[in-house]
Design a protein around this motif. Sequence first.
Motif, PDB file in Angstrom:
ATOM      1  N   THR A  57      -2.728   3.655  -4.731  1.00 23.46           N
ATOM      2  CA  THR A  57      -1.134   3.624  -4.852  1.00 23.46           C
ATOM      3  C   THR A  57      -1.016   4.870  -3.498  1.00 23.46           C
ATOM      4  O   THR A  57      -0.030   4.438  -2.696  1.00 23.46           O
ATOM      5  CB  THR A  57      -0.431   4.007  -5.612  1.00 23.46           C
ATOM      6  N   GLU A  58      -1.446   5.689  -3.705  1.00 20.24           N
ATOM      7  CA  GLU A  58      -1.142   6.754  -2.607  1.00 20.24           C
ATOM      8  C   GLU A  58      -1.758   6.889  -1.226  1.00 20.24           C
ATOM      9  O   GLU A  58      -1.561   7.635  -0.543  1.00 20.24           O
ATOM     10  CB  GLU A  58      -1.633   8.117  -3.118  1.00 20.24           C
ATOM     11  N   LEU A  59      -2.647   5.828  -1.054  1.00 17.41           N
ATOM     12  CA  LEU A  59      -3.529   5.601   0.102  1.00 17.41           C
ATOM     13  C   LEU A  59      -2.933   4.423   0.913  1.00 17.41           C
ATOM     14  O   LEU A  59      -3.807   4.055   1.995  1.00 17.41           O
ATOM     15  CB  LEU A  59      -4.967   5.365  -0.245  1.00 17.41           C
ATOM     16  N   SER A 111      -1.023   3.611   3.112  1.00 11.08           N
ATOM     17  CA  SER A 111      -0.656   3.758   4.437  1.00 11.08           C
ATOM     18  C   SER A 111      -1.565   4.303   5.541  1.00 11.08           C
ATOM     19  O   SER A 111      -1.788   4.516   6.682  1.00 11.08           O
ATOM     20  CB  SER A 111       0.577   4.544   4.792  1.00 11.08           C
ATOM     21  N   ARG A 112      -2.814   4.673   4.699  1.00  6.65           N
ATOM     22  CA  ARG A 112      -3.949   5.239   5.484  1.00  6.65           C
ATOM     23  C   ARG A 112      -4.850   4.367   6.100  1.00  6.65           C
ATOM     24  O   ARG A 112      -4.867   2.918   5.798  1.00  6.65           O
ATOM     25  CB  ARG A 112      -4.912   6.004   4.670  1.00  6.65           C
ATOM     26  N   GLN A 165     -13.340   5.398  -1.620  1.00  3.65           N
ATOM     27  CA  GLN A 165     -11.960   4.989  -1.574  1.00  3.65           C
ATOM     28  C   GLN A 165     -12.088   3.216  -0.631  1.00  3.65           C
ATOM     29  O   GLN A 165     -11.495   2.573  -0.865  1.00  3.65           O
ATOM     30  CB  GLN A 165     -11.041   5.837  -0.828  1.00  3.65           C
TER      31      GLN A 165
END
Lengths: 218, 802
Positions: free
Chosen positions: A130-132, A134-135, A144
């Motif tokens: 979820t936190e990644l 836009s990476r 990852q």
Amino acid sequence: MLVEAIDIHKSYRAGDGQLSVLNGVSLELGEGETLALTGESGSGKSTLLHLLAALDTPDEGSIILDDKPLIGLDDVRRAEIRRQTIGLVFQQFNLIPALDVDANIAFQAKLAGRHDTTWQKELVGRLGLTELLSRYPEQLSGGQQQRVAIGRALAVRPRVLMVDEPTGNLDEASADAVMGLLLDLVSETNAGLLMVTHSTLLAGRLSRCQHLSGGRLE
Amino acid sequence: MRRVALLALLAHWRRRPGQLATLLIGIALATALWSAVQAINVEARASYDRAATVLGPDRYETLSDPSGAIALETFIALRRGGWLVSPVLQGRFVSGDIPVQIVGLEMLTAPSGAVPITPASEGEINPLEMISSPGLGFAAPETIALLESSDNLPPLQPNEFVPPSQIVMDIGIAERLLDRQGQMSFLMVLPEQPLKQTALSEISPDLVLNSAEQQADLARLTNSFHLNLTAFGMLSFVVGLFIVHGAIGLAFEQRRGTFRTLRALGLPARDLMLILVIELLVLAMLAGAIGIAIGYAIAGALLPDVAATLDGLYGAQVPGILSFSPAWALAALAFAIFGALVAAGQGLWRVQSMPLLASAQSRAWATVSAVSLRRQAMVGAILIVAGIASIWLFDGLLAGFALLAGLLLGSALLLPAALATVLSIGASTSRNAEGQWFWADTRQQLPGLSLALMALLLALAANIGVSTMVGSFRLTFTGWLDQRLASELYVTVTNAAESDRFETWLNGRVDAVLPIISVDSEIEGITGEIYGVVDHETYRENWPILVSRQGVWDDLATGNSALINEQLAYREDLSVGDPVSLGPGWTLPVAGIYSDYGNPTGQVMVSLELLESRYPDRPRLSFGLRTDEPEALAATLRDEFGPDALRIVDQATIKNFSLRVFERTFTVTTALNVLTLSVAAFAMLTALLTLANLRLPQLAPVWALGMTRKRLMQLELLRSLALAALTFIFAVPVGLALAWSLLAVVNVEAFGWRLPMHVFPTQWLVLLLLALAAALIAAALPARRLARTGPASFLKVFAVER
């Protein structure tokens, strides 16, 4: 039967001669079934995976995938089968560097015209991405990237998931966690799972295991 | 050790002959266009020097009479007053259909540098033969070849020191030929003069002593033209270097592993650098030599048009045949080496600073961070601002060219950031996977393609700028010709005696007779022309006045004011109402300023009566005739006066001739434009071919996930087209800014006239199609290769990394 390979032969040109990699391999994989494919380096595991995933064609033999014979299909039909039926996870993940995590996960599902935002959201949550979103791939660790590759393969809700050394780059704990998640997700979608691995430990977690040696399955 | 290392490094080129060819072609192309332009410049300057050696305006002072010819009595008085002067008679003469300039010198008194007799030929020429009838003329070999069938000239002796289209002969022979007995155009003042001389003001107060600097200087006049050519050559050179930079950069990156191994095996970094520099020098010399050969061929092909341009614009005579100069070839070779070293600078620096334990893997050669993209854009913006500021910081052509350089280089540096922004917007607004990937992936290719795209931008912008300038010039020039050439017929009478009979005969036979007389005079201290015109509605309705005060023609008719051309107004900073000096003791206020394109000198118009009152001996030889039946009138005139007494030219012929000169003038520019665009297309091809080798790992997963090779190929072509189209869109404003700079700054500084700017969207459309075609051709080869890539090659991407 989801995957049925009968008497597959494959050889490559090596120098002046031919290097025979597969010599009459046959295997079957049913819905919801999980199959580990083990073998030494150079035994032809990845070659067999590529043939079953409609990425390459055998010299002899036939492959039936989800009741559709692969032999004799043109490039367009083979691409369609890859898009619609198969979820692929490569050992080196092979994410698309130009796209961010969100677009990478959605890529195949969108290509197949089966993008389901709810399902993708659930996948992303369960894979801890979820936190990644836009990476970009270059900004992710190996673990990852691996989870993104699994997410991409499952987002299309494939009939068969074909995975090449999924935990080869991960430490034992991470590998165990990723494997558990993979098996859970496969079981929920009732897909077939074909996994190439060196690890007997991983192979042991799957319902069946077949060993490839000298171009033949044992 | 060094030999082994060299062989190991050279093996790279054996394995990649295509890359070697790209590198060699890049250097060769860059050198070719640059050296072609230089060859043309060298040839033209040699011609100017030859012109200077004959009558050396910058070597000798001259005495001239602003009112016209110098009388024999004045010459004698000067000699008696202790002045060592030598008379010169100049005039235009038509032999057959070929106009030549006759220069008559007094062979006995002329300074030795002015007489075209070399020490080698001195013994072979009998001085008596030169001065006794039929005389002897000296001309350039090409002039003699042109005049082969002429029978009204004295025998001609070839002499390479005489400029083309000029014949130098004894003044006595020239007088007879030009029918100007006892006249002298000016007097050359010999360099060594006696200490005691009668003051010039006592002998003839009307005479003007012209210092060398005040006289027409071809080299100065044509400077802007050569600067233009040089700028084009430099542009092509820079575009060519982009190709070289790309090829060398890739070769260095691909050999990182070899560099590391060689270093690890004991080759000192200094030796590695030395080997790489030697390798580069050898390649640069080889490609440079090829480039020089191509450049020579291009220069040979362009020179006739350049000669026509220089003749049309400045009256400068340059032969249309190119001679080979070893100094030029050596300079071009040195430039090729310099260019290759500049293009390889970054690569060499990377090798020099590479740690011994650096990764052997090729780094992503074509990657660039967002930070460096921003930094590059910043430098670009600064260059543009600096270019604009140069208008106020510098004077003359330097300001114009600094503005052009700032605009072009700044825009090129800004381009990648601008494209990245547009592509990011495309990616974020695209909803389907294919579109998203297409835009995002295109953005990712930008660093690898940016040099080629910058080259394309430079070529396109230069094309738009120059074609807008030429188009605006053509449109203005055509309108201006219509205004200037309002009379239907132009007649020149060959002698004064015929003039009166001619005018009397015309009485009642035409709508109007417009006599034109002109004199050369010192206008604001520099030689220019003063024209006398009658007061007639032809001028009132048609003359191309740019700015004037109320009642300008009435003022002119009364002889109380003058009209001046734009270049004189600009050069002397004159405005309407300012006084203009037309010679000693003669000043008139400026009533208006008119456009006078193509004329390098200052020009003034006054009333015919006024000019005739000041120059009563000046006969009326030229006439504009207004008539509804020009063809019939011309035929009647020929019958009445005989075919040789009058020179009759109709309006349409002059217009056609002028337009033909105009078109030839810009043929060179068009040719250079096309060549630059071709080099840019080649830069794009090499960049795409280079990237194609790096593309497979990026495309393999997309193919594996279900996209066909055919679709991938289509998207690769579309990508190239999209980038070319976007670059074109950016090139339009840059090109227009360039056109404005050329029209409003460079032209004004170079020629003294400013042209209104017109835009030509149809030309842009053609250029867009050309750019797209170039992009399509450039992308076709790599795309075809991709389409033919078998699954095995894609699968290697997944297998190699195992």
